[in-house]
Design a protein around this motif. Sequence first.
Motif, PDB file in Angstrom:
ATOM      1  N   GLN A  75     -73.566  42.060 -34.292  1.00 12.99           N
ATOM      2  CA  GLN A  75     -73.859  41.162 -35.404  1.00 12.99           C
ATOM      3  C   GLN A  75     -75.117  40.349 -35.111  1.00 12.99           C
ATOM      4  N   PRO A  76     -75.962  40.166 -36.132  1.00 17.27           N
ATOM      5  CA  PRO A  76     -77.222  39.448 -35.922  1.00 17.27           C
ATOM      6  C   PRO A  76     -77.000  37.944 -35.775  1.00 17.27           C
ATOM      7  N   ALA A  77     -77.816  37.330 -34.947  1.00 19.73           N
ATOM      8  CA  ALA A  77     -77.693  35.890 -34.680  1.00 19.73           C
ATOM      9  C   ALA A  77     -77.858  35.051 -35.941  1.00 19.73           C
ATOM     10  N   GLU A  78     -78.711  35.520 -36.873  1.00 16.31           N
ATOM     11  CA  GLU A  78     -78.984  34.700 -38.058  1.00 16.31           C
ATOM     12  C   GLU A  78     -77.711  34.323 -38.791  1.00 16.31           C
ATOM     13  N   LEU A  79     -76.789  35.291 -38.922  1.00 16.31           N
ATOM     14  CA  LEU A  79     -75.551  34.989 -39.634  1.00 16.31           C
ATOM     15  C   LEU A  79     -74.792  33.871 -38.944  1.00 16.31           C
ATOM     16  N   TRP A  80     -74.795  33.920 -37.633  1.00 14.61           N
ATOM     17  CA  TRP A  80     -74.049  32.918 -36.870  1.00 14.61           C
ATOM     18  C   TRP A  80     -74.760  31.579 -36.900  1.00 14.61           C
ATOM     19  N   ARG A  81     -76.059  31.618 -37.077  1.00 14.72           N
ATOM     20  CA  ARG A  81     -76.789  30.353 -37.222  1.00 14.72           C
ATOM     21  C   ARG A  81     -76.444  29.737 -38.570  1.00 14.72           C
ATOM     22  N   GLU A  82     -76.289  30.596 -39.570  1.00 15.31           N
ATOM     23  CA  GLU A  82     -75.943  30.091 -40.899  1.00 15.31           C
ATOM     24  C   GLU A  82     -74.610  29.354 -40.888  1.00 15.31           C
ATOM     25  N   SER A  83     -73.652  29.925 -40.210  1.00 18.43           N
ATOM     26  CA  SER A  83     -72.323  29.296 -40.199  1.00 18.43           C
ATOM     27  C   SER A  83     -72.283  28.137 -39.212  1.00 18.43           C
ATOM     28  N   GLY A  90     -69.918  28.706 -28.154  1.00 14.41           N
ATOM     29  CA  GLY A  90     -69.814  28.592 -26.691  1.00 14.41           C
ATOM     30  C   GLY A  90     -70.009  29.918 -25.988  1.00 14.41           C
ATOM     31  N   ARG A  91     -69.670  29.929 -24.728  1.00  8.57           N
ATOM     32  CA  ARG A  91     -69.980  31.088 -23.892  1.00  8.57           C
ATOM     33  C   ARG A  91     -69.038  32.264 -24.090  1.00  8.57           C
ATOM     34  N   GLU A  92     -67.997  32.072 -24.913  1.00  9.97           N
ATOM     35  CA  GLU A  92     -67.129  33.205 -25.215  1.00  9.97           C
ATOM     36  C   GLU A  92     -67.864  34.250 -26.044  1.00  9.97           C
ATOM     37  N   LEU A  93     -68.903  33.784 -26.723  1.00  6.42           N
ATOM     38  CA  LEU A  93     -69.689  34.673 -27.573  1.00  6.42           C
ATOM     39  C   LEU A  93     -70.713  35.399 -26.710  1.00  6.42           C
ATOM     40  N   LEU A  94     -70.576  36.704 -26.636  1.00  6.85           N
ATOM     41  CA  LEU A  94     -71.488  37.485 -25.803  1.00  6.85           C
ATOM     42  C   LEU A  94     -72.771  37.768 -26.592  1.00  6.85           C
ATOM     43  N   ARG A  95     -73.866  37.224 -26.121  1.00 10.00           N
ATOM     44  CA  ARG A  95     -75.137  37.345 -26.843  1.00 10.00           C
ATOM     45  C   ARG A  95     -76.084  38.260 -26.085  1.00 10.00           C
ATOM     46  N   LEU A 106     -71.877  40.320 -29.815  1.00 12.89           N
ATOM     47  CA  LEU A 106     -70.757  41.220 -30.059  1.00 12.89           C
ATOM     48  C   LEU A 106     -69.702  40.401 -30.795  1.00 12.89           C
ATOM     49  N   GLY A 107     -69.210  40.943 -31.888  1.00  9.53           N
ATOM     50  CA  GLY A 107     -68.315  40.165 -32.737  1.00  9.53           C
ATOM     51  C   GLY A 107     -67.014  39.782 -32.052  1.00  9.53           C
ATOM     52  N   PRO A 108     -66.773  38.466 -31.919  1.00 10.87           N
ATOM     53  CA  PRO A 108     -65.485  38.006 -31.421  1.00 10.87           C
ATOM     54  C   PRO A 108     -64.510  37.834 -32.585  1.00 10.87           C
ATOM     55  N   THR A 109     -65.044  37.851 -33.784  1.00 10.10           N
ATOM     56  CA  THR A 109     -64.306  37.677 -35.020  1.00 10.10           C
ATOM     57  C   THR A 109     -65.324  37.960 -36.120  1.00 10.10           C
ATOM     58  N   HIS A 110     -64.866  38.071 -37.363  1.00 17.83           N
ATOM     59  CA  HIS A 110     -65.788  38.595 -38.368  1.00 17.83           C
ATOM     60  C   HIS A 110     -65.955  37.752 -39.626  1.00 17.83           C
ATOM     61  N   GLU A 111     -65.713  36.458 -39.522  1.00  7.79           N
ATOM     62  CA  GLU A 111     -65.888  35.609 -40.715  1.00  7.79           C
ATOM     63  C   GLU A 111     -67.304  35.719 -41.274  1.00  7.79           C
ATOM     64  N   PHE A 139     -64.886  41.418 -29.082  1.00 12.52           N
ATOM     65  CA  PHE A 139     -65.249  41.067 -27.720  1.00 12.52           C
ATOM     66  C   PHE A 139     -65.343  39.556 -27.595  1.00 12.52           C
ATOM     67  N   ARG A 140     -64.534  39.016 -26.701  1.00 12.98           N
ATOM     68  CA  ARG A 140     -64.621  37.586 -26.400  1.00 12.98           C
ATOM     69  C   ARG A 140     -64.744  37.468 -24.889  1.00 12.98           C
TER      70      ARG A 140
END
Length: 572
Positions: A75-83, A90-95, A106-111, A139-140
């Motif tokens: 998943q692209p970072a931009e989407l996660w920046r939007e939310s 945090g560090r559970e998110l593998l970037r 890597l998506g830990p969830t898909h909202e 992936f978390r």
Amino acid sequence: MQYSQLFLPTTREIPSDAEIVSHQLMLRAGMIRKLTSGIYSYLPLGYRVIRKLEQIVREEMNRAGAQEVFLPTVQPAELWRESGRWQHYGRELLRFRDRHEREYCLGPTHEEVITDLVRNEIKTYRQLPRNLYQIQTKFRDEIRPRFGVMRCREFGMKDAYSFDADEPGAEVSYGRMFEAYCRIFARCGLRYRAVEADSGNIGGSFSHEFMVMADSGEDAVVFCEGCDYAANLEKAEIAKPEARKIDSARFLPREEVETPDVKTIEEVCRFLSVKPEEIVKTLVFSADGMPVAVLVRGDHEVNEAKVRNYLGCDSLELADDDTILKVTGSPRGFAGAIGIRARLIADHALLNMTNFVMGANRRDTHVRNVNMGRDFPLREFADLRTAKPGDACARCGKPMQFARGIEVGHVFKLGTKYSKAMRALFLDREGREQPMIMGCYGIGIGRTVAACIEQNHDEAGIVWPMALAPYTVIITPVNVKDEKLFQASQRLYDHLSERGFEVLLDDRDERAGVKFMDADLIGVPLRITVGPKRVAEGKVEIKSRKSGEVSVVALDEREVETFLRERISKEM
RNA sequence: CGGGGCGUGGCGCAGUCUGGUAGCGUAUCUGAAUGGGGUUCAGAGGGUCGGUGGUUCAAAUCCACUCGCCCCGACCA
């Protein structure tokens, strides 16, 4: 399937790094193998069970009106920046970055992904409600993976997302999912409880966790003896004690005492010969950067989730030494309410306390006979502590009990947290733009399988409930070199396979004992033993893994089939 | 990230303190016997002792660094 052809490495010995039964048995029964910390491969037997569960999940999700999709895991970072979660997750998110240095996770969830999809396609209330789900790998990057697939980093999850035009609609969507979850876990033969859970700062009014009851569970579940109230320990509400009239005539004179190097509750108790119930703890937190002092009785624990909810803050952490010094004027260990420069909130239990001990906000000093009102003002009381066994239920007042549980599912009302942040809007009847009201609903697939083993095993191995069993019946010829036995077994196998049974033929040239041990270990619900004595009588034995009950049935394909059908339908 | 433990044939472990031919159980392969709850006998194959560097005539063993795994804790939308 012929056992000799099956990739099924069972082991006799318990792998040294497995702590809990389900992990040990999944390894021993050849269901999983570890690739690296928190990352597992599923072998044929394990994957069959996974697919069984997924099938049940699909049937129930479809029945509840949800539609299956399959979303990307990268998943692209931009989407996660939007939310806003690129910062907050945090560090559970593998970037990571791709070759163009673009950022991904890597998506830990898909909202984010589902909200993006829906906002682009759904424009009007006429297209709502919608519920989309997928079964997919998450992936978390867990700080400490443990217990095999129970808490791992890469895992299979069913996640569903509902989108509604209004609050009542969202209620209905939530209720449908709740009901579907009950059906799913019931079909899996699990003893579970749906408990109220903290929705944290994810927003929304309501959240339930589905807990499979097991002593090895990582979560504490609180339930009431008197009514059907059940909640995660984090959330469990405690009844407000009846406030007695406080007689200020009984207030004793306040008295400061020197308590050199006496900081903890235990030390104070010992030093001043008082009970923890006579002490008030003062904990200084930093809530969105502002200092807040939380008062609880000495024998109680502050519940940070409750404090966070009460304050309505995003971040809450224990204050650092500098803040404590600034707010109390003393080093850590001697905080008290008198003269403290912070917002003061207190747990309900303080309502009836008089003449108590607390820190003096001065190094090596405590105060005796402190009283609220006289010694410091206090207006804010709330339920701020963690429940203990025996505490009164907030609904009916009866004592509450504790148990351990494994969280296998979680249903959330998200409200408009993501739809607002990411502008997932639609036009309502009046032509006004509105954010969609969302819900999200997860089931841990591998974890549910592991939880099932926690509940269904014995000394010899796994005892699968019929619904999840990788095979429903195993045919065990006692000696494959005995032509008669082997042919009889083969005939049964051919017939049952043709009739749609999931059947395993143990055609290995092994001693009967070895085959019995393996059959028990992998937990096949029904075993047909084809041995010389019974076959001479024209019969076979059928043994139930669960009850151990042995039935003698005529060695005839149809007779056996009928018997099995009855058994299976009884145990489904 | 802090504390503790472990890394030696596929698996479970001993050997490390006190340096000197890599071992045991189990699994695997071959042969024979056996055949209703992990069978017995005979033979065989399989190990860079996590890695790198150092000390030494000589290192699984001593030293340094490093990687990985497990447990406890902290953390955890």
